[in-house]
Design a protein around this motif. Structure first.
Motif, PDB file in Angstrom:
ATOM      1  N   ASP A  87      -5.496  -0.910  -4.779  1.00  0.00           N
ATOM      2  CA  ASP A  87      -4.997  -1.533  -3.561  1.00  0.00           C
ATOM      3  C   ASP A  87      -5.922  -2.677  -3.147  1.00  0.00           C
ATOM      4  O   ASP A  87      -6.976  -2.452  -2.563  1.00  0.00           O
ATOM      5  CB  ASP A  87      -4.892  -0.487  -2.449  1.00  0.00           C
ATOM      6  CG  ASP A  87      -4.016  -0.966  -1.304  1.00  0.00           C
ATOM      7  OD1 ASP A  87      -3.524  -2.108  -1.365  1.00  0.00           O
ATOM      8  OD2 ASP A  87      -3.824  -0.190  -0.357  1.00  0.00           O
ATOM      9  N   GLU A  88      -5.543  -3.891  -3.473  1.00  0.00           N
ATOM     10  CA  GLU A  88      -6.339  -5.092  -3.213  1.00  0.00           C
ATOM     11  C   GLU A  88      -7.787  -4.915  -3.676  1.00  0.00           C
ATOM     12  O   GLU A  88      -8.725  -5.088  -2.892  1.00  0.00           O
ATOM     13  CB  GLU A  88      -6.256  -5.479  -1.730  1.00  0.00           C
ATOM     14  CG  GLU A  88      -4.789  -5.625  -1.305  1.00  0.00           C
ATOM     15  CD  GLU A  88      -4.593  -6.416  -0.028  1.00  0.00           C
ATOM     16  OE1 GLU A  88      -5.398  -7.316   0.244  1.00  0.00           O
ATOM     17  OE2 GLU A  88      -3.607  -6.139   0.681  1.00  0.00           O
ATOM     18  N   SER A 142       0.841  -1.209   0.000  1.00  0.00           N
ATOM     19  CA  SER A 142       0.000   0.000   0.000  1.00  0.00           C
ATOM     20  C   SER A 142       0.870   1.252   0.000  1.00  0.00           C
ATOM     21  O   SER A 142       0.606   2.200  -0.746  1.00  0.00           O
ATOM     22  CB  SER A 142      -0.918   0.016   1.221  1.00  0.00           C
ATOM     23  OG  SER A 142      -1.817  -1.073   1.175  1.00  0.00           O
TER      24      SER A 142
HETATM   25 MG   LIG Z   1      -2.021  -2.879   2.073  1.00  0.00          MG
END
Ligand SMILES: [Mg+2]
Ligand SMILES: Nc1ncnc2c1ncn2[C@@H]1O[C@H](COP(=O)(O)OP(=O)(O)O)[C@@H](O)[C@H]1O
Length: 248
Positions: free
Chosen positions: A171-172, A52
């Motif tokens: 992010d994911e 991140s």
């Molecule tokens: Mg992360």
């Protein structure tokens, strides 16, 4: 949607530290990468490995302590506030938890990031086109809570596209979705790359997602510990097997 081409992204010796009590924790520890325009790159690594933070440094949400981020030959790490704000508006962000505004309709969520700019009817037309492109035509007046997780993530992707990004940071993005919905979100991202040449950098824990990207970069303790090209002529099943043999 407008035709665009993707950004080239380079990082050199990128470092970001945080204070953890009296200690200093190095979240990103000297990352040097070159990411080709139009590539879709999976950023993997265990929780806390710096995925991140690296995305936020590239998107200029976080500031580097040292090292540089260069996007299309502009050194982002050297920009002043106004230029940095303009840069951020041209980068698309997608998060695991969608970050939609619950009181706004789907259409208004998509328009929200560009509200101060352009005429309202232009914005509405563009938002409608984008919602159509992500498969949500007809849901403009729904509230986020009336949609499934996969649909909410599509809204977030449409919102990320409002600024006509040449670089999308995710992010994911499939982290809250089951494998079917997650796969469909990846289908959507890959089709955006195919149509617009957009560069996509996405953090993921999932092999099935990483195996469909062009390149896999694994982080460990803020450093690049693996960097694998997945485009070199194997069929998807072989690529999946290859990724299955890697640690993620
Ligand atoms: Mg992360
Ligand atoms: N804002 C912050 N303040 C303090 N520590 C942070 C902050 N953001 C991240 N970290 C720490 O930096 C490291 C990397 O975190 P992160 O980039 O979120 O990793 P990942 O996304 O791979 O899970 C972790 O140890 C995390 O606790």
């Amino acid at each position: 949607m407008d035709a665009t081409t993707g950004s080239t992204v380079r990082t050199a010796g990128l470092v970001r530290q945080f204070r953890a009590g009296t200690e200093r924790l190095t979240a990103v520890d000297g990352v040097s990468l070159e990411i080709a325009a139009g590539s879709v790159v999976a950023l993997t690594g265990p929780s806390g490995s710096g995925k991140s933070t690296l995305l936020y440094l590239v998107g200029a949400i976080e500031q580097a302590d040292s090292g540089t981020v260069t996007v299309d030959d502009v050194e982002i790490t050297g920009l002043r506030r106004a230029a940095l704000a303009r840069y951020r508006q041209r980068v698309g962000f997608v998060f695991q938890r969608y970050h939609l505004l619950p009181a706004l309709t789907v259409l208004d969520n998509v328009i929200a990031p560009v509200l101060p700019r352009r005429g309202r009817s232009d914005q509405v037309n563009r938002a409608r086109e984008l919602l159509d492109a992500v498969g949500l035509a007809g849901r403009e007046r729904s509230l986020p809570a009336q949609l499934s997780g996969g649909q909410q993530q599509r809204v977030a992707i449409a919102r990320a596209l409002m600024g006509e990004p040449r670089l999308l940071l995710a992010d994911e993005p499939t982290g809250n979705l089951d494998s079917t919905n997650g796969g469909q979100i990846l289908d959507l991202l890959l089709s955006l790359r195919d149509r617009h040449g957009m560069t996509i950098l996405l953090a993921t824990h999932e092999r099935a997602i990483a195996a469909r990207c062009d390149r896999l970069i694994r982080l460990g303790d803020g450093r690049v510990v693996e960097d694998v090209d997945l485009t070199d002529g194997e069929d998807p099943a072989e690529t999946y097997d290859r990724v299955a043999r890697l640690r993620l």
